[in-house]
Design an enzyme around this catalytic site. Structure first.
Site, PDB file in Angstrom:
ATOM      1  N   ASP A 166       0.966  -1.316  -0.044  1.00 35.45           N
ATOM      2  CA  ASP A 166       0.202  -0.078  -0.203  1.00 35.45           C
ATOM      3  C   ASP A 166       0.835   1.273   0.030  1.00 35.45           C
ATOM      4  O   ASP A 166       1.798   1.289   0.857  1.00 35.45           O
ATOM      5  CB  ASP A 166      -0.797  -0.028   1.132  1.00 35.45           C
ATOM      6  CG  ASP A 166      -2.213   1.026   0.995  1.00 35.45           C
ATOM      7  OD1 ASP A 166      -3.367   0.572   1.058  1.00 35.45           O
ATOM      8  OD2 ASP A 166      -1.796   2.173   1.085  1.00 35.45           O
ATOM      9  N   ILE A 167       0.409   2.123  -0.526  1.00 30.52           N
ATOM     10  CA  ILE A 167       1.229   3.190  -0.931  1.00 30.52           C
ATOM     11  C   ILE A 167       1.301   4.185   0.297  1.00 30.52           C
ATOM     12  O   ILE A 167       2.126   5.002   0.703  1.00 30.52           O
ATOM     13  CB  ILE A 167       0.706   4.338  -2.067  1.00 30.52           C
ATOM     14  CG1 ILE A 167       1.698   5.112  -2.752  1.00 30.52           C
ATOM     15  CG2 ILE A 167      -0.640   5.057  -1.776  1.00 30.52           C
ATOM     16  CD1 ILE A 167       1.477   5.753  -4.021  1.00 30.52           C
ATOM     17  N   GLU A 219     -12.480   3.368  -1.326  1.00 26.27           N
ATOM     18  CA  GLU A 219     -12.000   4.479  -2.112  1.00 26.27           C
ATOM     19  C   GLU A 219     -11.655   4.043  -3.653  1.00 26.27           C
ATOM     20  O   GLU A 219     -11.935   4.805  -4.650  1.00 26.27           O
ATOM     21  CB  GLU A 219     -10.565   5.114  -1.584  1.00 26.27           C
ATOM     22  CG  GLU A 219     -10.787   5.859  -0.165  1.00 26.27           C
ATOM     23  CD  GLU A 219      -9.342   5.955   0.379  1.00 26.27           C
ATOM     24  OE1 GLU A 219      -8.450   5.926  -0.409  1.00 26.27           O
ATOM     25  OE2 GLU A 219      -9.304   6.421   1.628  1.00 26.27           O
ATOM     26  N   HIS A 279     -10.340  -5.271  -3.332  1.00 27.44           N
ATOM     27  CA  HIS A 279      -9.025  -5.424  -2.848  1.00 27.44           C
ATOM     28  C   HIS A 279      -9.145  -5.949  -1.542  1.00 27.44           C
ATOM     29  O   HIS A 279      -9.980  -5.372  -0.832  1.00 27.44           O
ATOM     30  CB  HIS A 279      -8.026  -4.146  -3.009  1.00 27.44           C
ATOM     31  CG  HIS A 279      -8.941  -3.132  -2.665  1.00 27.44           C
ATOM     32  ND1 HIS A 279      -9.733  -2.314  -3.345  1.00 27.44           N
ATOM     33  CD2 HIS A 279      -8.649  -2.182  -1.156  1.00 27.44           C
ATOM     34  CE1 HIS A 279     -10.182  -1.148  -2.521  1.00 27.44           C
ATOM     35  NE2 HIS A 279      -9.548  -1.084  -1.351  1.00 27.44           N
TER      36      HIS A 279
HETATM   37  P1  AMP Z   1      -9.681   1.349   0.301  1.00 28.87           P
HETATM   38  O1  AMP Z   1     -10.169   2.775   0.985  1.00 28.87           O
HETATM   39  O2  AMP Z   1      -9.916   0.156   0.769  1.00 28.87           O
HETATM   40  O3  AMP Z   1     -10.307   1.486  -1.295  1.00 28.87           O
HETATM   41  O4  AMP Z   1      -8.307   1.471  -0.038  1.00 28.87           O
HETATM   42  C1  AMP Z   1      -7.542   1.759  -1.038  1.00 28.87           C
HETATM   43  C2  AMP Z   1      -5.943   1.810  -0.557  1.00 28.87           C
HETATM   44  O5  AMP Z   1      -5.357   1.936  -1.774  1.00 28.87           O
HETATM   45  C3  AMP Z   1      -5.601   2.994   0.267  1.00 28.87           C
HETATM   46  O6  AMP Z   1      -5.064   2.328   1.406  1.00 28.87           O
HETATM   47  C4  AMP Z   1      -4.441   3.507  -0.632  1.00 28.87           C
HETATM   48  O7  AMP Z   1      -3.482   3.935   0.503  1.00 28.87           O
HETATM   49  C5  AMP Z   1      -4.180   2.501  -1.403  1.00 28.87           C
HETATM   50  N1  AMP Z   1      -3.536   3.003  -2.670  1.00 28.87           N
HETATM   51  C6  AMP Z   1      -4.117   4.100  -3.595  1.00 28.87           C
HETATM   52  N2  AMP Z   1      -3.537   4.256  -4.581  1.00 28.87           N
HETATM   53  C7  AMP Z   1      -2.398   3.295  -4.601  1.00 28.87           C
HETATM   54  C8  AMP Z   1      -1.239   2.870  -5.321  1.00 28.87           C
HETATM   55  N3  AMP Z   1      -1.027   3.758  -6.775  1.00 28.87           N
HETATM   56  N4  AMP Z   1      -0.320   2.020  -5.011  1.00 28.87           N
HETATM   57  C9  AMP Z   1      -0.612   1.502  -3.894  1.00 28.87           C
HETATM   58  N5  AMP Z   1      -1.666   1.577  -2.611  1.00 28.87           N
HETATM   59  C10 AMP Z   1      -2.487   2.670  -3.531  1.00 28.87           C
END
Ligand code: AMP
Length: 119
Positions: A34-35, A100, A105
């Site tokens: 995760d970023i 989000e 995922h």
């Molecule tokens: P959710 O709120 O469950 O949809 O989680 C989305 C997750 O994606 C969050 O924890 C973000 O930090 C992560 N995220 C968003 N963009 C990226 C990316 N390019 N690479 C890795 N993680 C990401």
């Protein structure tokens, strides 16, 4: 349920349009860090197919895809040595679930005591 949007960021990662920090990949799943990590281990596992959410995945994915995805989670847990101390898997879903990115995922969180289930 909304239609799948193939412009979401995880679809772009699957197509190789955006880089990712890959932890594991096979025919059914891609896992990457995760970023914005919320724990020492914070890995996202996504199915290769176009599914919005955990319930969409359960409804429309084939048995082979479902097995492949969850078998990948087991392999990642093993690879990261999380089995003995434990870990948490979260699938945020929809508005109320705080999702989000509209591509299913699973968050794998570990490396410390994760704490209360809901704050
Ligand atoms: P959710 O709120 O469950 O949809 O989680 C989305 C997750 O994606 C969050 O924890 C973000 O930090 C992560 N995220 C968003 N963009 C990226 C990316 N390019 N690479 C890795 N993680 C990401």
């Amino acid at each position: 349920m909304h239609a799948y949007d193939d412009q979401n960021i995880f679809a772009k990662i699957l197509r190789g349009e955006i880089p990712n920090d890959t932890v594991y990949e096979d025919d059914y799943a891609l896992a990457f860090n995760d970023i914005s990590p919320q724990a020492p281990v914070h890995v996202l596992v996504i199915p290769k197919g176009a599914y919005l959410s955990i319930d969409d995945f359960g409804e429309r994915a084939s048995a082979v895809e479902v097995h492949g995805f969850y078998a990948a989670i087991s392999k990642i847990v093993d690879q990261l040595n999380l089995g003995e101390k434990g870990f948490r898997v979260i699938a945020n879903t929809g508005h109320d679930g705080g999702q989000e990115v509209p591509h299913y995922h699973a968050h794998i969180l570990g490396g410390r005591v994760i704490g209360p289930m809901v704050s």
